[in-house]
Design an enzyme around this catalytic site. Sequence first.
Site, PDB file in Angstrom:
ATOM      1  N   CYS A  46      11.730 -20.124 -25.521  1.00 28.09           N
ATOM      2  CA  CYS A  46      10.346 -20.115 -25.992  1.00 28.09           C
ATOM      3  C   CYS A  46      10.277 -21.072 -27.177  1.00 28.09           C
ATOM      4  O   CYS A  46      11.101 -20.984 -28.099  1.00 28.09           O
ATOM      5  CB  CYS A  46       9.940 -18.710 -26.418  1.00 28.09           C
ATOM      6  SG  CYS A  46       8.323 -18.664 -27.232  1.00 28.09           S
ATOM      7  N   ASP A  53      14.171 -17.465 -22.102  1.00 27.84           N
ATOM      8  CA  ASP A  53      13.345 -17.100 -20.948  1.00 27.84           C
ATOM      9  C   ASP A  53      14.166 -17.377 -19.701  1.00 27.84           C
ATOM     10  O   ASP A  53      14.786 -18.434 -19.584  1.00 27.84           O
ATOM     11  CB  ASP A  53      12.059 -17.930 -20.915  1.00 27.84           C
ATOM     12  CG  ASP A  53      11.084 -17.520 -21.997  1.00 27.84           C
ATOM     13  OD1 ASP A  53      10.884 -16.309 -22.188  1.00 27.84           O
ATOM     14  OD2 ASP A  53      10.520 -18.412 -22.657  1.00 27.84           O
TER      15      ASP A  53
END
Length: 144
Positions: A46, A53
């Site tokens: 992120c 992620d």
Amino acid sequence: MELKSLGKITAYKYEYAPEFLEAIENKNADRNYFVTLTSDEFTCLCPITHQPDYATIKIKYIPDKKLVESKSLKLYLTSFRAWGTFHEDVVNTIADDLIKLLEPRYLEVEGLFNARGGISIVPFVNYGRGEFEEFAKKILVERR
């Protein structure tokens, strides 16, 4: 055609590295057919929180004269590991890089990102040229 990665010692990069991507000749360019590639170990960061992620990235394309060499794709996808980018940007970047490399007749990239904070994000992008331009538009409309 000399390949840089296949059959050689792997040198991973953990920053976005489109230079890893390589193409090989499509010996069946006289027909339309799909190639589907799935990577279920994709990771990026992120850009705000720097939290990882995780996603499954699905790439599906109808090649023209070139195919993506699979080891180069693996190295390319691994290069996103420490790159801070939003999910939507990931699939668009992958699509742009593959379109530039392969000049496919049709291409789609989907990111099935794991839920974080109770929300999962599934961006999808596609592209078609020539006779597949209308096909791409139809697929995009059907997915809404």
